[in-house]
Motif scaffolding. Structure first.
Motif, mmCIF file in Angstrom:
data_model
loop_
_atom_site.group_PDB
_atom_site.id
_atom_site.type_symbol
_atom_site.label_atom_id
_atom_site.label_comp_id
_atom_site.label_asym_id
_atom_site.label_seq_id
_atom_site.Cartn_x
_atom_site.Cartn_y
_atom_site.Cartn_z
ATOM 1 N N GLU A 287 38.043 43.681 43.314
ATOM 2 C CA GLU A 287 37.264 42.706 43.565
ATOM 3 C C GLU A 287 37.067 41.471 42.695
ATOM 4 O O GLU A 287 36.463 40.181 42.765
ATOM 5 C CB GLU A 287 35.745 42.699 44.231
ATOM 6 N N ASP A 288 37.383 41.545 41.508
ATOM 7 C CA ASP A 288 37.339 40.580 40.389
ATOM 8 C C ASP A 288 38.690 39.954 40.353
ATOM 9 O O ASP A 288 38.738 38.793 39.727
ATOM 10 C CB ASP A 288 37.347 41.399 39.029
ATOM 11 N N THR A 289 39.641 40.207 41.310
ATOM 12 C CA THR A 289 40.768 39.369 41.348
ATOM 13 C C THR A 289 40.409 38.117 41.759
ATOM 14 O O THR A 289 39.940 37.975 42.714
ATOM 15 C CB THR A 289 41.786 40.111 42.262
ATOM 16 N N ALA B 34 30.500 26.904 31.518
ATOM 17 C CA ALA B 34 30.799 28.063 32.428
ATOM 18 C C ALA B 34 32.127 28.552 32.866
ATOM 19 O O ALA B 34 33.086 27.856 32.874
ATOM 20 C CB ALA B 34 29.751 27.888 33.699
ATOM 21 N N TRP B 35 32.109 29.914 33.404
ATOM 22 C CA TRP B 35 33.196 30.351 34.062
ATOM 23 C C TRP B 35 32.820 30.460 35.600
ATOM 24 O O TRP B 35 31.676 31.247 35.864
ATOM 25 C CB TRP B 35 33.552 31.824 33.475
ATOM 26 N N TYR B 36 33.804 30.028 36.364
ATOM 27 C CA TYR B 36 33.680 30.187 37.761
ATOM 28 C C TYR B 36 35.021 31.049 38.057
ATOM 29 O O TYR B 36 35.908 31.012 37.521
ATOM 30 C CB TYR B 36 33.539 29.145 38.573
ATOM 31 N N ARG B 37 34.931 31.299 39.603
ATOM 32 C CA ARG B 37 36.186 32.147 40.011
ATOM 33 C C ARG B 37 36.311 31.871 41.376
ATOM 34 O O ARG B 37 35.205 31.462 42.123
ATOM 35 C CB ARG B 37 36.186 33.510 39.761
ATOM 36 N N GLN B 38 37.599 32.151 41.885
ATOM 37 C CA GLN B 38 37.811 31.525 43.211
ATOM 38 C C GLN B 38 39.086 32.285 43.759
ATOM 39 O O GLN B 38 39.783 32.422 43.243
ATOM 40 C CB GLN B 38 38.265 29.972 43.278
ATOM 41 N N VAL C 248 43.643 36.175 37.280
ATOM 42 C CA VAL C 248 43.348 37.439 37.012
ATOM 43 C C VAL C 248 43.646 38.229 38.125
ATOM 44 O O VAL C 248 42.955 38.157 39.070
ATOM 45 C CB VAL C 248 41.762 37.619 36.296
ATOM 46 N N THR C 249 44.625 39.126 37.956
ATOM 47 C CA THR C 249 44.692 40.198 39.198
ATOM 48 C C THR C 249 44.282 41.542 38.591
ATOM 49 O O THR C 249 45.033 41.919 37.760
ATOM 50 C CB THR C 249 46.036 39.999 39.634
ATOM 51 N N VAL C 250 43.714 42.355 39.312
ATOM 52 C CA VAL C 250 43.306 43.832 38.978
ATOM 53 C C VAL C 250 44.000 44.469 40.145
ATOM 54 O O VAL C 250 43.790 44.338 41.332
ATOM 55 C CB VAL C 250 41.812 44.005 39.005
#
Length: 125
Positions: free
Chosen positions: A89-91, A34-38, A121-123
């Motif tokens: 907000e995907d950053t 899986a992919w998670y983000r924090q 990841v920086t948007v």
């Protein structure tokens, strides 16, 4: 098992990005990945998962369906995340996880045995 995530970077709102996660393991089997983000100060958030032990069934965070697509290649021991129409907000730091547990709930972070080091990841606007 070692997981190596890559593909992060600095992009603009609306851009796309593809993350990759390579697993190194003598035995791979059919795990859940899986992919998670924090983001700082917040808990790790489920993004998407794939259960190879269940025919490659995919799971998504409801809020990300339609923009993010998870895929994988069990032969290459690889996991991917295609992210489209990126928003501010995907950053986050994006992590890949792997679980060999039975009855894994893909959206439950504590079910994962291994984590990669994360890719930023920086948007920007």
């Amino acid at each position: 098992v070692q997981l190596q995530a890559s593909g992060g970077g600095l992009v603009q709102v609306g851009d796309s990005l593809r993350l990759s996660c390579a697993a190194s393991s003598r035995t791979f089997g059919r795990p859940v990945m899986a992919w998670y983000r924090q983001v700082p100060g917040k808990e790790r958030e489920f993004v998407a998962g794939i259960n190879w032990g269940n025919g490659g069934r995919m799971y998504y965070a409801e809020s990300l369906k339609g923009r993010f697509t998870i895929s994988g290649d069990i032969g290459k021991k690889a996991l991917y995340l295609q992210m489209n129409s990126l928003k501010l907000e995907d950053t986050a730091v994006y992590y890949c996880g792997l679980s060999r547990k039975r009855d894994v709930v893909p959206s439950r972070a504590t079910d994962y045995d291994y984590w990669g080091q994360g890719t930023q990841v920086t948007v920007s606007s």
